[in-house]
Design an enzyme around this catalytic site. Structure first.
Site, PDB file in Angstrom:
ATOM      1  N   ASP A   1       0.873  -1.157   0.000  1.00 11.15           N
ATOM      2  CA  ASP A   1       0.000   0.000   0.000  1.00 11.15           C
ATOM      3  C   ASP A   1       0.924   1.224   0.000  1.00 11.15           C
ATOM      4  OD1 ASP A   1      -2.066   1.782   0.042  1.00 11.15           O
ATOM      5  OD2 ASP A   1      -3.139   0.847   1.699  1.00 11.15           O
TER       6      ASP A   1
HETATM    7  C1  BGC Z   1      -4.977   3.358   0.048  1.00 13.48           C
HETATM    8  C2  BGC Z   1      -5.067   2.353  -1.092  1.00 13.48           C
HETATM    9  C3  BGC Z   1      -4.850   3.063  -2.406  1.00 13.48           C
HETATM   10  C4  BGC Z   1      -3.509   3.760  -2.368  1.00 13.48           C
HETATM   11  C5  BGC Z   1      -3.197   4.510  -3.645  1.00 13.48           C
HETATM   12  C6  BGC Z   1      -3.707   4.183  -0.012  1.00 13.48           C
HETATM   13  O1  BGC Z   1      -3.752   5.220   0.917  1.00 13.48           O
HETATM   14  O2  BGC Z   1      -5.036   2.671   1.281  1.00 13.48           O
HETATM   15  O3  BGC Z   1      -6.306   1.707  -1.075  1.00 13.48           O
HETATM   16  O4  BGC Z   1      -4.934   2.132  -3.449  1.00 13.48           O
HETATM   17  O5  BGC Z   1      -3.513   4.702  -1.303  1.00 13.48           O
HETATM   18  O6  BGC Z   1      -4.025   5.606  -3.776  1.00 13.48           O
END
Ligand code: BGC
Length: 750
Positions: free
Chosen positions: A229
């Site tokens: 993530d």
């Molecule tokens: C979120 C993810 C997301 C990623 C990219 C993170 O803060 O938890 O779900 O895909 O950011 O935007």
């Protein structure tokens, strides 16, 4: 050149570079091997491709895209095909926009209604989650676009999400929190899995060797790449050793040195680095080879969004007020959400929707309406003039439709809710409207359950969740009967927050959250505790009625390795075409271990004309009956009686059949001096020995009990005795006790 050949030629520097993103959304390119940088975008319910300033919090604008209902709403369709269509439509948009990986779906379990991100997750039930996540992945990937199944794993709160440790036992982990991921990985093979920010039992998900390496890659045979993530990497080398392949959004070169050193000191074997490189290259190659030219018609996709929106709506209550008559001319609409629908959630999934019709404009097609704002859609503020105007209008209106819901600020990625209430101003106005008008209908827009203090006073409630850009058109189709509502709740609506299973533990403290409620999540808890709920899991009304008939099963007694077929006839007994979502639950009646009262193991959505009957069937296999047995680190089905129940909701079971399942696995059992007599008497291999050699030694004890206690109590006391108690009560030596234990263990292996 095939991928292995490329890896052979790659320098260490090239390998290192490939293991982290080039920028916020791209992988590194390797032009020398004809491998382009590929782009990833959120996801999941629409394409959030950012061309300019990048962020992962939904701040900066992205290109225009179709916005579908978020997963909480999609799940209410209980329809694999429909969710597959969402995936395909998104896949087309990704191909057209050159996006290789769509960052979704989210397969986290809704542990508590408070999680700020519940709108992005499918359900409180792992089986439903796994089936629907799989359908979404298959849809997107059928267009040669990758997905990222997220957030792996046990990421069920936003509070301290970057650091919090989910403290959880193995059985709960497997049965509730991993099953959805497992099913999606095995059935749909996502190109990537995104590891979550949080820790699991103290270890960051991005460094969790057991989770990423042993379970995901070895046990489930996941062949794709694990990506972090955004910003979830703590120790890069531990991550690579654990199986965390690609760091996103990249490390601006900072971890390159760390990896280089770990390779040269031997801490990170080249084999581990090569494995990550191979997985990343495979993903890049898949996109490159499967890329094609495609254009799409935004209006056509908007039409798909309307279709999906109406299939996701759930009619929670209807005292015969719906559907409305089309010639109605005294319809009053109340609530700021009518002007500004809340159709998607906040945070990284925020889409720049192509076209959102408001509820007032969309109503024009059906009726002449009056609108009185009554309350704001973006805050909890009592607006005296607006509220009075709505109440005055309601006095003379035939029907009042209130567009209520949670303001955007009440729920979002990044933080959790602290209560389950709607804004006071909304509850207060709804109460007042009910006092002056007998036909009040509530349309709800929210990402997660809310308390409904007025539930008995209103005539109808339609739950929209966050229904995407087609929600307004969909809602009016349902209200005026152009579409017969068919959605059912993919989560329980509790009466109040303090009824929820994680109430005492949710959020945690000192960066730890204890999953003390164990396997009892959602209806597994409410049903096992026999608690009343506001609306149960699987509930949803229709304008027609359905009968369930002729429940049958291919075998009544079978081995746990067999697959059996269950069938049932569903008949539309009402006046209009409708869709029934049939649910199959299994109950373990063997009493071997604690199990929830029932667990969902099958579902089908079936469309029926009035008077039409269709036979539907479900396949049940070992996992339909099994629980996770930690002593063998595997799924296990105790021999005995199970109930197979089919119904219209978790609390509307229409028919059931008892079956007998025979286990083909014997649990390992080692007898020691603390083993109870009761167990020895139960087991076929030890029973005779116990009767002949142990029971006689308890004769005096048995006689004493028999004179003064009931047989039941005497037996209970005797069965609870251990072999060791022979020493204290019958003067048996340690040597004889050891011999007995050895004899008994010998019998077990004979
Ligand atoms: C979120 C993810 C997301 C990623 C990219 C993170 O803060 O938890 O779900 O895909 O950011 O935007």
């Amino acid at each position: 050149m095939n991928i292995n050949e490329i890896i052979e030629q790659m320098t260490l520097e090239e390998k290192i570079q490939l293991c982290s993103g080039r920028d916020f959304w791209h992988t590194e390119s390797l032009e020398q091997y004809d491998l382009p940088a590929i782009m990833m975008s959120d996801g999941p319910h629409g394409l959030r491709k950012q061309e300019d300033a990048a962020d992962h919090l939904g701040v900066n604008k992205s290109i225009e895209a179709t916005c579908f209902p978020s997963a909480a709403g999609l799940a209410c369709s209980f329809d694999r095909e429909l969710i597959g269509l969402v995936g395909e439509t998104l896949g087309d948009e990704c191909q057209a926009e050159g996006v290789a990986i769509l960052l979704g779906p989210g397969a986290n379990i809704k542990r508590s209604p408070l999680c700020g991100r519940n709108f992005e997750y499918f359900s409180e039930d792992p089986y439903l989650t796994g089936e629907l996540a799989g359908a979404y992945i298959n849809g997107v990937q059928s267009k040669n676009i990758g997905t990222s199944l997220k957030h792996f794993a046990v990421n069920n709160q936003e509070y301290e999400r970057l650091v919090s440790s989910s403290e959880i036992d193995e059985r709960t982990l497997r049965e509730v929190y991993l099953t959805g991921f497992e099913m999606a990985v095995k059935n749909a093979k996502p190109w990537t899995v995104m590891c979550s920010y949080n820790r699991i039992n103290g270890i960051y998900a991005s460094e969790h060797k057991r989770l990423l390496g042993d379970v995901l890659k070895e046990e489930w045979q996941f062949e794709g790449a694990v990506i972090s993530d955004w910003g979830a990497v703590s120790d890069r080398v531990k991550g690579l050793l654990a199986g965390m392949d690609l760091e996103m959004p990249g490390c601006q070169g900072l971890n390159d040195e760390v990896i280089r050193e770990a390779v040269s000191s031997g801490v990170l074997p080249m084999k581990a680095l090569d494995d990550s490189v191979k997985r990343i290259l495979t993903m890049i190659r898949s996109f490159k080879n499967g890329k094609y030219e495609v254009t799409y018609d935004r209006e056509e996709h908007h039409a798909v969004a309307i279709e999906i929106a109406k299939r996701s709506l759930v009619l929670l209550k209807n005292e015969s007020v719906l559907p409305l008559k089309k010639d109605t001319d005294d319809l009053l609409i109340v609530g700021g959400f009518a002007e500004k629908p809340r159709y998607q959630g906040g945070g990284s999934s925020h889409v720049n929707a192509y076209k959102v019709t408001d509820f007032i404009t969309a109503a024009n097609e059906y009726a002449a309406i009056t609108y009185a704002k009554g309350f704001p859609e973006d805050s909890d503020e009592w607006l005296e003039n607006e509220a009075r105007e709505a109440i005055e209008e309601a006095k003379t209106s035939g029907t009042v439709v209130v567009f209520a819901g949670l303001p955007e600020l009440f729920e979002s990625e990044g933080y959790d809710r602290t209560h389950m209430a709607l804004p006071d101003c909304q509850n207060r106005l709804i109460n007042e409207l009910c006092q002056v008008n007998e036909r009040v209908i509530i349309i709800l827009q929210n990402g997660s359950p809310v308390e409904m203090p007025w539930v008995n006073d209103v005539e109808a409630i339609l739950e929209c969740y966050l229904g995407g850009e087609g929600v307004a058109e969909g809602v009016w189709q349902v209200l005026f009967g152009d579409y017969n509502p068919s959605g059912k709740l993919a989560e329980s609506f509790p009466l109040k927050l303090s009824d929820t299973p994680a109430y005492l533990n949710y959020g945690g403290y000192r960066q730890k959250t204890y999953y003390n409620e164990g396997i009892y999540v959602g209806y597994r808890y409410y049903d096992s505790r026999d608690l009343d709920v506001l609306f149960p899991f699987g509930h949803g009304l229709s304008y027609t009625t359905f009968e369930h008939d002729n429940l049958d099963i291919s075998q009544r007694t079978f081995n746990d390795t067999d697959t059996v077929m269950v069938s049932i006839d569903i008949l539309n007994t009402g006046q209009c075409t409708g869709r029934e979502i049939v649910q199959l639950y299994v109950r373990d009646k063997t009493n071997q271990v604690q199990r929830p009262l029932k667990e969902l193991k099958g579902f089908e959505s079936v469309l029926l004309e009035p008077g039409e009957t269709k036979k539907i069937s479900f396949a049940l296999d070992k996992r339909s009956f099994a629980y996770y047995e930690t002593t063998i680190e595997d799924w296990y089905v105790p021999s005995g009686i199970y109930e197979v129940m089919v119904g219209s909701s978790s609390r509307d079971i229409r028919d059931c059949i008892e079956v007998k399942v025979l286990s083909t696995t014997e649990l390992p059992w080692v007898i020691d001096q603390d083993t109870k007599l009761g167990l020895l008497l139960e087991h076929s291999k030890t029973r005779q020995y116990c009767i002949e050699h142990i029971m006689p030694e308890f004769e005096a004890f048995t006689k004493a009990l028999a004179g003064s206690l009931s047989d039941n109590l005497a037996n209970a006391l005797l069965n609870a005795r251990t072999i060791r108690s022979l020493r204290s009560f019958s003067g048996i030596s340690n040597a004889r006790i050891s011999k007995m234990v050895a004899d008994l263990n010998g019998l077990l292996v004979s």
